[in-house]
Scaffold this motif. Structure first.
Motif, PDB file in Angstrom:
ATOM      1  N   GLY A  39       0.845  -1.193   0.000  1.00  0.00           N
ATOM      2  CA  GLY A  39       0.000   0.000   0.000  1.00  0.00           C
ATOM      3  C   GLY A  39       0.876   1.236   0.000  1.00  0.00           C
ATOM      4  O   GLY A  39       1.812   1.334   0.802  1.00  0.00           O
ATOM      5  N   LEU A  40       0.623   2.181  -0.911  1.00  0.00           N
ATOM      6  CA  LEU A  40       1.475   3.358  -1.053  1.00  0.00           C
ATOM      7  C   LEU A  40       0.642   4.625  -1.103  1.00  0.00           C
ATOM      8  O   LEU A  40      -0.428   4.664  -1.710  1.00  0.00           O
ATOM      9  N   LEU A  41       1.157   5.670  -0.478  1.00  0.00           N
ATOM     10  CA  LEU A  41       0.637   7.018  -0.592  1.00  0.00           C
ATOM     11  C   LEU A  41       1.735   7.844  -1.256  1.00  0.00           C
ATOM     12  O   LEU A  41       2.829   7.978  -0.700  1.00  0.00           O
ATOM     13  N   SER A  42       1.479   8.367  -2.441  1.00  0.00           N
ATOM     14  CA  SER A  42       2.517   9.048  -3.218  1.00  0.00           C
ATOM     15  C   SER A  42       2.106  10.480  -3.513  1.00  0.00           C
ATOM     16  O   SER A  42       0.920  10.807  -3.621  1.00  0.00           O
ATOM     17  N   ALA A  43       3.099  11.349  -3.662  1.00  0.00           N
ATOM     18  CA  ALA A  43       2.876  12.756  -3.977  1.00  0.00           C
ATOM     19  C   ALA A  43       3.947  13.213  -4.952  1.00  0.00           C
ATOM     20  O   ALA A  43       5.089  12.736  -4.911  1.00  0.00           O
ATOM     21  N   SER A  44       3.575  14.122  -5.838  1.00  0.00           N
ATOM     22  CA  SER A  44       4.535  14.669  -6.795  1.00  0.00           C
ATOM     23  C   SER A  44       4.171  16.110  -7.108  1.00  0.00           C
ATOM     24  O   SER A  44       3.007  16.509  -7.004  1.00  0.00           O
ATOM     25  N   TYR A  45       5.173  16.865  -7.489  1.00  0.00           N
ATOM     26  CA  TYR A  45       4.962  18.271  -7.819  1.00  0.00           C
ATOM     27  C   TYR A  45       6.034  18.726  -8.792  1.00  0.00           C
ATOM     28  O   TYR A  45       7.229  18.526  -8.543  1.00  0.00           O
ATOM     29  N   GLU A  46       5.580  19.301  -9.905  1.00  0.00           N
ATOM     30  CA  GLU A  46       6.524  19.855 -10.874  1.00  0.00           C
ATOM     31  C   GLU A  46       6.776  21.315 -10.519  1.00  0.00           C
ATOM     32  O   GLU A  46       5.828  22.100 -10.411  1.00  0.00           O
ATOM     33  N   LEU A  47       8.051  21.667 -10.340  1.00  0.00           N
ATOM     34  CA  LEU A  47       8.383  23.013  -9.893  1.00  0.00           C
ATOM     35  C   LEU A  47       7.973  24.079 -10.906  1.00  0.00           C
ATOM     36  O   LEU A  47       7.689  25.216 -10.541  1.00  0.00           O
ATOM     37  N   ASP A  48       7.945  23.730 -12.175  1.00  0.00           N
ATOM     38  CA  ASP A  48       7.519  24.671 -13.227  1.00  0.00           C
ATOM     39  C   ASP A  48       8.291  25.986 -13.139  1.00  0.00           C
ATOM     40  O   ASP A  48       7.714  27.079 -13.133  1.00  0.00           O
ATOM     41  N   LEU A  49       9.613  25.871 -13.079  1.00  0.00           N
ATOM     42  CA  LEU A  49      10.460  27.053 -12.947  1.00  0.00           C
ATOM     43  C   LEU A  49      10.339  27.990 -14.140  1.00  0.00           C
ATOM     44  O   LEU A  49      10.531  29.196 -14.008  1.00  0.00           O
ATOM     45  N   TRP A  50      10.048  27.440 -15.296  1.00  0.00           N
ATOM     46  CA  TRP A  50      10.018  28.258 -16.517  1.00  0.00           C
ATOM     47  C   TRP A  50       8.590  28.625 -16.941  1.00  0.00           C
ATOM     48  O   TRP A  50       8.405  29.242 -17.984  1.00  0.00           O
ATOM     49  N   GLY A  51       7.608  28.250 -16.141  1.00  0.00           N
ATOM     50  CA  GLY A  51       6.235  28.667 -16.396  1.00  0.00           C
ATOM     51  C   GLY A  51       5.515  27.875 -17.473  1.00  0.00           C
ATOM     52  O   GLY A  51       4.499  28.334 -17.995  1.00  0.00           O
ATOM     53  N   LYS A  52       5.996  26.689 -17.807  1.00  0.00           N
ATOM     54  CA  LYS A  52       5.366  25.904 -18.866  1.00  0.00           C
ATOM     55  C   LYS A  52       3.909  25.595 -18.541  1.00  0.00           C
ATOM     56  O   LYS A  52       3.016  25.832 -19.373  1.00  0.00           O
ATOM     57  N   ASN A  53       3.667  25.079 -17.349  1.00  0.00           N
ATOM     58  CA  ASN A  53       2.292  24.721 -16.988  1.00  0.00           C
ATOM     59  C   ASN A  53       1.414  25.949 -16.796  1.00  0.00           C
ATOM     60  O   ASN A  53       0.227  25.930 -17.122  1.00  0.00           O
ATOM     61  N   ARG A  54       1.998  27.013 -16.279  1.00  0.00           N
ATOM     62  CA  ARG A  54       1.214  28.240 -16.099  1.00  0.00           C
ATOM     63  C   ARG A  54       0.799  28.826 -17.446  1.00  0.00           C
ATOM     64  O   ARG A  54      -0.327  29.312 -17.604  1.00  0.00           O
ATOM     65  N   GLU A  55       1.713  28.785 -18.411  1.00  0.00           N
ATOM     66  CA  GLU A  55       1.367  29.302 -19.738  1.00  0.00           C
ATOM     67  C   GLU A  55       0.326  28.407 -20.420  1.00  0.00           C
ATOM     68  O   GLU A  55      -0.555  28.898 -21.124  1.00  0.00           O
ATOM     69  N   LEU A  60       9.486  16.939  -8.134  1.00  0.00           N
ATOM     70  CA  LEU A  60       9.711  16.416  -6.791  1.00  0.00           C
ATOM     71  C   LEU A  60       8.675  15.332  -6.518  1.00  0.00           C
ATOM     72  O   LEU A  60       7.496  15.515  -6.797  1.00  0.00           O
ATOM     73  N   SER A  61       9.143  14.212  -5.985  1.00  0.00           N
ATOM     74  CA  SER A  61       8.218  13.123  -5.693  1.00  0.00           C
ATOM     75  C   SER A  61       8.568  12.482  -4.361  1.00  0.00           C
ATOM     76  O   SER A  61       9.728  12.495  -3.930  1.00  0.00           O
ATOM     77  N   ALA A  62       7.574  11.935  -3.710  1.00  0.00           N
ATOM     78  CA  ALA A  62       7.749  11.246  -2.434  1.00  0.00           C
ATOM     79  C   ALA A  62       6.665  10.191  -2.298  1.00  0.00           C
ATOM     80  O   ALA A  62       5.573  10.337  -2.856  1.00  0.00           O
ATOM     81  N   SER A  63       7.002   9.140  -1.570  1.00  0.00           N
ATOM     82  CA  SER A  63       6.007   8.095  -1.331  1.00  0.00           C
ATOM     83  C   SER A  63       6.207   7.518   0.054  1.00  0.00           C
ATOM     84  O   SER A  63       7.327   7.486   0.587  1.00  0.00           O
ATOM     85  N   LEU A  64       5.127   7.055   0.634  1.00  0.00           N
ATOM     86  CA  LEU A  64       5.131   6.460   1.969  1.00  0.00           C
ATOM     87  C   LEU A  64       4.122   5.329   1.951  1.00  0.00           C
ATOM     88  O   LEU A  64       2.996   5.503   1.480  1.00  0.00           O
ATOM     89  N   GLY A  65       4.573   4.138   2.465  1.00  0.00           N
ATOM     90  CA  GLY A  65       3.644   3.021   2.420  1.00  0.00           C
ATOM     91  C   GLY A  65       4.102   1.829   3.229  1.00  0.00           C
ATOM     92  O   GLY A  65       5.056   1.902   4.016  1.00  0.00           O
ATOM     93  N   LEU A  66       3.422   0.719   2.990  1.00  0.00           N
ATOM     94  CA  LEU A  66       3.696  -0.553   3.675  1.00  0.00           C
ATOM     95  C   LEU A  66       3.868  -1.629   2.624  1.00  0.00           C
ATOM     96  O   LEU A  66       3.128  -1.678   1.640  1.00  0.00           O
ATOM     97  N   ASP A  67       4.850  -2.508   2.832  1.00  0.00           N
ATOM     98  CA  ASP A  67       5.140  -3.571   1.869  1.00  0.00           C
ATOM     99  C   ASP A  67       5.578  -4.802   2.653  1.00  0.00           C
ATOM    100  O   ASP A  67       6.561  -4.746   3.414  1.00  0.00           O
ATOM    101  N   ALA A  68       4.874  -5.928   2.516  1.00  0.00           N
ATOM    102  CA  ALA A  68       5.210  -7.124   3.290  1.00  0.00           C
ATOM    103  C   ALA A  68       4.654  -8.358   2.611  1.00  0.00           C
ATOM    104  O   ALA A  68       3.707  -8.282   1.811  1.00  0.00           O
TER     105      ALA A  68
END
Length: 489
Positions: free
Chosen positions: A145-161, A330-338
């Motif tokens: 089971g995983l909880l994941s998060a990600s975020y694109e910094l968009d330093l150059w404004g690609k997504n904003r444009e 940037l990405s991160a994940s937290l979970g359980l694996d067994a």
């Protein structure tokens, strides 16, 4: 202590310098878009010479209820009915919904993403691979089971444009819908005016039938008195039959126009049968508003839509340029694996990860440059479309105004001709009844009178048609409330 402090500062500066140099090297390694640009430029309304053709006359811009100037309640009701149920307008609304959905997708790309997942896998692990005994060679059930998060910094404004481009497309779609509504209103009003024209012509032809029935009776009396022959009787009968045939043809055209209006309403043909005879008035005095060329770009929905598309393409170009620079996610994940369910919910089954991911375009075979060239080509096309739409809009207003002025001048002479032709017809008929002239003189006078009647009726309907077209050419009461947003950008 002093040496340690200096050493710490030296190390810190060295790290900063290293990061800066690395970042600069990354940017230098990127593909570049040097030499790619657009060739078109949006035209300014003031750059076109319009002072003589479009003189300011202290008039007003059309209101949204511009059709009410003709004083026909049925026309008002028909326009409202079309607004509520026309498939053409439903298509325009669907396009707005599609553009809005795309803008919501673009907005989602500017926000952090969070997700959760669970998987169960039944697997036999190899005895000769990485998994050690006692799991090697055994079947195991893995729960993850995983909880994941990600975020694109968009330093150059690609997504904003991309978001701004999508928002501009929504605005363009809304303006398109207004253009469709205005075109539909104009089509209904003009078809309704055509129905009024046909009724007016029918009245004239009906009077013609009555007149020719009277000539048939007079001719019969003259034959009895030996003043005319069977030639005049047959001529009178033929003219009467021709007039009746014209009356039947007009009835058919009236019915077809009713069906046309019903189709514009988005209804079945039976709806047209319940439309009553139009009662259209003359309409308001035709006077142009001031500052016409400049203000027209925010009052014609087709011009507004074209401007928003140029604005959208501007942001598309900025988005395409941002593609040349590194993407940092940037990405991160937290979970359980067994293995098995029993140990899944224990602290030892925790799994965690975090870190950045960098994508650096160095060599792509020219794909990014080709994409940017395509965006500039689309931009040039959008600008050229806007410029042509502006030229067409100015021409529409000037043409409709000149036609109205010309029709007004023609109406003066046509009305005088109508009065003179009526007098000549009555005089010829009186003389024919008294035996002072022949049938040919009466028919010629009648023909001239009918032609004059039709000319006046046509000119009156033409003028109203031109008024309707002018109201639409001036935007039909539409105003872009977001015009300042484009100017700011």
């Amino acid at each position: 202590m002093f040496m340690q402090s200096n050493r710490a500062r030296f190390v810190s500066r060295a790290v900063q310098t290293s990061i800066t140099l690395t970042f600069a090297a990354m940017l230098a390694a990127c593909a570049n878009y040097a030499g790619i640009h657009g060739d078109e430029e949006m035209a300014k309304p003031q750059s076109y010479a319009t002072e003589q053709s479009l003189p300011a006359d202290n008039g007003r811009w059309p209101a949204p209820d511009w059709a009410d100037q003709f004083g026909d309640a049925q026309l008002h009701a028909l326009l409202a009915e079309a607004l509520a149920g026309s498939p053409t307008l439903e298509q325009a609304r669907a396009r707005i919904a599609a553009a809005s959905a795309y803008s919501e997708t673009a907005k989602a790309n500017t926000l952090p993403q969070l997700g959760a997942s669970y998987s169960w896998t039944r697997q036999r692990y190899s005895e000769n691979a990485l998994v050690p005994p006692p799991y090697a060679g055994s079947w195991q059930s893995e729960n993850k089971g995983l909880l994941s998060a990600s975020y694109e910094l968009d330093l150059w404004g690609k997504n904003r444009e991309a978001l701004r481009a999508a928002v501009s497309q929504v605005q363009a779609s809304q303006a398109d819908a207004e253009a469709v509504r205005l075109a539909l209103d104009m089509s209904i009003a003009r078809a309704y005016n055509q129905l009024a024209r046909l009724y007016a012509l029918r009245d004239i032809v009906k009077g013609e039938v009555l007149q020719r029935e009277q000539i048939v009776r007079i001719t019969a009396g003259r034959i009895a008195n030996g003043l005319d022959t069977e030639v005049e009787r047959k001529t009178a009968d033929a003219d009467l039959a021709t007039s009746r045939a014209t009356l039947s043809a007009l009835d058919g055209r009236i019915l077809a126009t009713r069906y046309q209006i019903a189709a514009l309403l988005g209804k079945g043909p039976d709806r047209g049968l319940s439309i009553e005879r139009p009662r259209l008035g003359i309409g308001d005095e035709v006077r142009l508003p001031g500052n016409l060329p400049a203000d027209l770009v925010s009052r014609r929905p087709d011009l507004v839509a074209a401007r928003w598309r140029v604005d959208s393409m501007t942001h598309d170009i900025k988005e395409a340029k941002a593609e040349f620079y590194p993407d940092i996610n940037l990405s991160a994940s937290l979970g359980l694996d067994a293995f098995g369910f029993g140990r899944l919910l224990t602290a030892a089954s925790r799994t965690m990860s975090a870190g950045p991911a960098i994508h650096l375009p160095i060599f792509d075979g020219g794909a990014l440059r080709a994409q940017l060239k395509g965006r500039y080509a689309d931009f040039d096309y959008a600008v050229a479309t806007y410029n042509q739409t502006l030229v067409t809009a100015l021409s529409d207003v000037a043409t409709d105004l000149s036609q109205i002025r010309s029709t007004d001048a023609q109406l003066i002479d046509a009305t005088h001709a109508q009065e003179a032709a009526r007098s000549a017809q009555q005089l010829a008929l009186t003389q024919y009844r008294a035996g002072l002239t022949n049938q040919l003189t009466v028919l010629n006078a009648e023909t001239n009178a009918l032609a004059a009647e039709r000319a006046v009726a046509d000119l009156k309907m033409d003028r109203r048609d031109q008024q309707i077209a002018l109201a639409a050419a001036l935007g039909g009461g539409y105003t872009d409330t977001q015009a300042d947003a484009i100017a700011a950008r």
